[in-house]
Design a protein around this motif. Structure first.
Motif: not given
Length: 940
Positions: A362-366
């Motif tokens: 799962i890719i999480v980004s900010a």
């Protein structure tokens, strides 16, 4: 020729297995698998006439694009309007227009300063209307053969800056910055070279003269150590953040565009993700206290939602959680303090719990490194073996050990059959040896000898023979030990020192004012970025140039042809030998440059293959991870690597603060589920060129805001857990439905304020401007500093107080005053601009508004998104300093904010009510705050 520096050979390692932990000494042997998707992505398919024209452009702007300055080129400056209402015409129109908008925003700052220098070639920085940074006496002193490319090292003078620079606290010449170069004798009349800063190690910048490494545009590299250049840099804009996204948009034009029906077609009703349609039952036990059988098999599409999830969730959070888990495009708006990150992490817990062994990470980004680290810290207790791409983290305990760079170091990886890393590395090493020979004449510290001139066809065998015969027995002390060739004897005292070096600066300049906010936020220097992220990027063989000699004067082409036609060059008159040597010297350099550029094409191909090869290794670390984190810039920077993992789920925090194209790049070909969490009523995406933020381009409108405004379905959180109710009251004009959680009513009162938890202190003190034309209000700053000291004397810890302002000049003024205050020595203060404080909070916030003028001009204070952030950072106490009268006259939002604070209890006035915690004495202050004993700490 000696080469300096050390080339790091290939090393293969892999992350610990799932039983390991960050910092573990265990090493796991993993047999790697070759993932060929990366090379297919990077090398792509051959260009076709059917491809949209923008897909063929280099991400580095051309010289013509940078130096556009006349009406003749108006067509090149036409920028398509942005469609923010309703659907787009097509996928290709959407991608092409966002590409054009983003490219213009990336290029405009540099184009503007180049145009100014074209018009005013001798301008000093202090006279620039465009905040140009200008560096003169630039000379190329060597080349670094790095694994990512060949960088030219240059020295330069700061004479035009008029200041010395504290490089450790300066944003000048940051790695990745776009710069323009022009010969000193041309000044952009006909020659403009575009380059990017490759590295700016402090050790080099602090030398006198300073030096940096730069990457020229492909095919544009220069190597003449005697040619003098001028470098121009725009103060604003950071190209590195744009270039990878530009490439991503180009790639997306040639591949399927998942979720385009919503992003392009603006369909309002959103379907479930495909993987959920195939298997709608999910395990929701991570949401509940204890475990029940009915929580293990919940149908997220048709079945009832469990009625008793974790008790501290409110109804809007439950709704948001359900949306995230069941919609292929999930949009959640979280006003300040409503727990949007908490909801995101709960959703990730469920997604992780239901992840199958063969599912991709799962890719999480900010949007920012800081926000990404905050998100990953929340994720760490759930999934400690996440991997963070990019090394720009200040969290040494939790995040640093989980960066890809650190993970690589922990476990040995076996050989990768068929990978490109080894062959590319070997080919690059062979090529460096060949290049080394080609560049030899530029490194020997002597005039080009007759063998070099013959090798490049400048003279023939007969001329070479006569030169050698004539030089036999020649004794020459003029050139000392550096001249031993026949050519040196032939030219003799007609050769001179070229003077082609940057002399040390001894101007006695004062230091440029340090950017203390950057210091406070502990922004990493570029060399640390290289070490942590692409650690080998500028290590490698370094070839220093040493070519001090040239002829005394110039010679025209006709004379040169006549003299070079002579069989015996000793027949050339002595006075003409120096000019003729200069002609021969330039011809050799042109030939060397042409040959070097040809070899560079092969070097660049090896560099691409080497990057692919490294990523082919990296996929073996990443494939085993459940969570991968990166910034929204990283989504594009590492897109080939991430794409190879075939990601299905991407979650982006701060989505409303990110320019649309950066989020578009998250739509990998395999994506099935995109989650956007943010709040478009707080900070918007930041544009370099403010004109592009407005009508008709609307570049500052994020995908998040555009879809919400087009009524694409979404959920808004409505119960806040941050602010005392008095503070939240000021946000009613922005969030009329925002409610208080019961917990905020029990916030500890502010000491020394007798229950006055908010106050707008209104005054009539006039604003001013500092030397950088940033707005300041000196009396207001003095009042803020005095009140800050008062709160500390009454028991508040310095770390629990933040001072906010909209203007960098005021921030510096207040921060310097606090640092020099006799009662507050050796403290670390939180004094930041509003734009830097998005996502942050503190116990007490003091807001300095600055603006007060006869024109009722309030500048940045009229931007509703910035006002929203400023009003929503405080937990216990919030105190505003400014002119309520001018704000109410100038802006309807401020009128409503002040009106809300006027109501019972009234919290607006010309006197600030203080109640000493120690003595209980109540004092009304209008600018002169007194400590017990009548000691003044702020003067009116």
């Amino acid at each position: 020729m000696a080469m300096r520096g050390r080339w790091r050979g290939p090393r293969q390692r892999v992350a610990p297995g799932h039983n390991g932990h960050a910092g573990s000494s265990q090493e796991a042997q993993i047999v790697p698998k070759l993932n060929t998707r990366i090379r297919a992505y990077v090398k792509g398919t051959p260009a076709s006439l059917r491809d949209p024209p923008f897909t063929q452009e280099s991400e580095i702007p051309s010289a013509a694009e940078i130096s556009i300055s006349s009406a003749d080129n108006e067509d090149a400056l036409e920028i398509p309007p942005n469609n923010v209402v309703g659907p787009w015409e097509s996928k290709h129109k959407y991608l092409a227009d966002h590409y054009a908008l983003l490219r213009e925003d990336a290029v405009t700052p540099l184009r503007t300063v180049v145009s100014e220098v074209q018009d005013r070639p001798h301008i000093l920085e202090q006279d620039s209307n465009e905040n140009a940074h200008i560096y003169e006496k630039v000379f190329i002193v060597g080349l670094t053969f790095a694994q990512v490319g060949v960088a030219a090292r240059v020295t330069f003078s700061l004479r035009r800056s008029g200041k010395s620079v504290l490089w450790g606290q300066s944003k000048r010449l940051m790695q990745g910055t776009l710069i323009a170069m022009t010969p000193a004798d041309d000044m952009f009349k006909s020659i403009c070279k575009v380059a990017t800063v490759a590295a700016r190690p402090l050790a080099g910048l602090n030398m006198n003269p300073p030096r940096i490494d730069i990457f020229f545009s492909p095919g544009e590299i220069e190597i003449d150590p005697q040619r003098e250049w001028v470098i121009v840099e725009a103060q604003q804009g950071y190209f590195e953040a744009y270039r990878h996204t530009l490439k991503s948009l180009q790639k997306m034009a040639k591949e399927p565009f998942p979720l385009a029906e919503y992003i392009v077609g603006v369909e309002r009703r959103i379907a479930p993700p495909w993987y959920l349609r195939k298997k709608p039952e999910k395990d929701l036990t991570p949401l509940f206290e204890g475990t029940r059988a009915e929580h293990r098999h919940v149908n997220l599409l048709d079945g009832p939602w469990p009625s008793d999830p974790t008790s501290n969730l409110d109804a809007s959070q439950v709704s948001a959680l359900r949306r995230i888990l069941s919609k292929e495009l999930a949009i959640v708006q979280g006003p300040p303090g409503t727990g949007k990150t908490y909801v995101s992490v709960l959703a990730l817990k469920v997604l992780i719990e239901n992840k199958q062994d063969n599912d991709p990470p799962i890719i999480v980004s900010a949007h920012t490194n800081h926000a990404l680290d905050q998100l990953l810290r929340h994720i760490a207790p759930v999934e400690p073996e996440f991997i963070r791409l990019g090394g720009m983290s200040n969290d040494e305990a939790v995040i640093k050990p989980r960066t890809l760079y650190e993970v690589r170091q922990k476990t040995v990886l076996g050989p990768l059959p068929g990978g490109l890393k080894g062959p590319a590395f070997a080919g690059m090493k062979r090529l460096i040896k060949e290049i080394n020979l080609v560049l030899g004449p530029l490194t020997r510290g002597a005039p080009f000898n007759e063998e070099v001139l013959k090798a490049y066809g400048i003279i023939d065998d007969a001329q070479t023979k006569t030169l050698l015969e004539g030089a036999a027995g020649w004794v020459d002390t003029t050139l000392a030990n550096s001249a031993t060739s026949a050519i040196a004897h032939w030219a003799s005292d007609e050769l001179i020192q070229a003077g082609s070096k940057t002399l040390p600066d001894n101007f006695g300049f004062e230091y440029e004012e340090a950017d203390l906010e950057q210091e406070q936020l502990q922004e990493m220097e570029a060399e640390k970025r290289i070490i942590d992220d692409d650690f080998e990027s500028l290590t490698g063989d370094y070839i220093p140039f040493d070519e001090p000699w040239t002829g005394k004067s110039q010679m025209n082409d006709e004379t040169a042809r006549r003299e070079l036609a002579k069989r015996d060059l000793w027949e050339v008159q002595p006075a003409l030998r120096g000019p003729l040597y200069r002609v021969m010297q330039q011809r050799v350099k042109r030939a060397i440059l042409e040959k070097f550029r040809q070899l560079m094409k092969q070097y660049e191909r090896y560099a691409v293959d080497l990057k692919i090869g490294k990523w082919e290794v990296d996929t073996n670390y990443l494939q085993a991870a459940k969570i991968i984190g990166c910034t929204t810039t990283g989504l594009s920077k590492y897109r080939p690597l991430l794409d190879s993992l075939k990601p299905k789920i991407v979650l982006i925090e701060e989505a409303a603060e990110t320019l649309e194209a950066f989020v578009t790049a998250a739509c990998f070909e395999t994506i099935e589920h995109l989650v956007l969490v943010g709040d478009h009523q707080q900070l918007r995406g930041s544009c370099n060129e403010q004109e592009l933020a407005g009508d008709p381009w609307f570049l500052g409108v994020s995908m998040f805001e555009r879809l919400v405004q087009n009524q694409v379905e979404h959920t808004q959180l409505i119960r806040q857990r941050r602010m005392h109710p008095e503070i939240r009251r000021g946000l009613m004009p922005i969030y009329p439905k925002l409610e208080d959680h019961p917990i905020v009513a029990s916030r500890v009162p502010v000491p020394g304020m007798d229950g006055v938890n908010t106050f707008f202190f209104s005054h009539s003190w006039s604003e001013d401007s500092d030397e950088l034309m940033s707005k300041v209000n000196r009396k207001e700053a003095s009042m803020v500093v005095g009140f800050f000291n008062y709160l500390v004397h009454n028991g508040m810890a310095v770390k629990d107080i933040t001072v906010l302002t909209f203007y960098n000049g005021q921030r510096k003024l207040i921060l310097n005053s606090l640092k020099n205050h006799p009662d507050l020595l050796n403290e670390r203060f939180n004094v930041v601009t509003v734009d830097s404080y998005q996502g942050e909070e503190n116990g007490i916030v003091l807001l300095s508004l600055v603006r007060n003028n006869a024109r009722n001009n309030i500048g940045f204070l009229s931007v509703a998104n910035r006002v929203c952030v400023a009003l929503s950072r405080a937990q216990r106490g919030f105190y505003i300093f400014g002119s309520a009268h001018i704000l109410c006259n100038a802006n309807p939002l401020w009128f409503k904010v002040v009106d809300a604070m006027r109501r019972d209890p009234r919290r607006v006035g010309f006197y600030l009510p203080l109640t000493c915690e120690q003595h209980g004495r109540r004092t009304m202050v209008d600018g002169n705050i007194l400590l017990p004993g009548n000691t003044a700490i702020a003067d009116n």
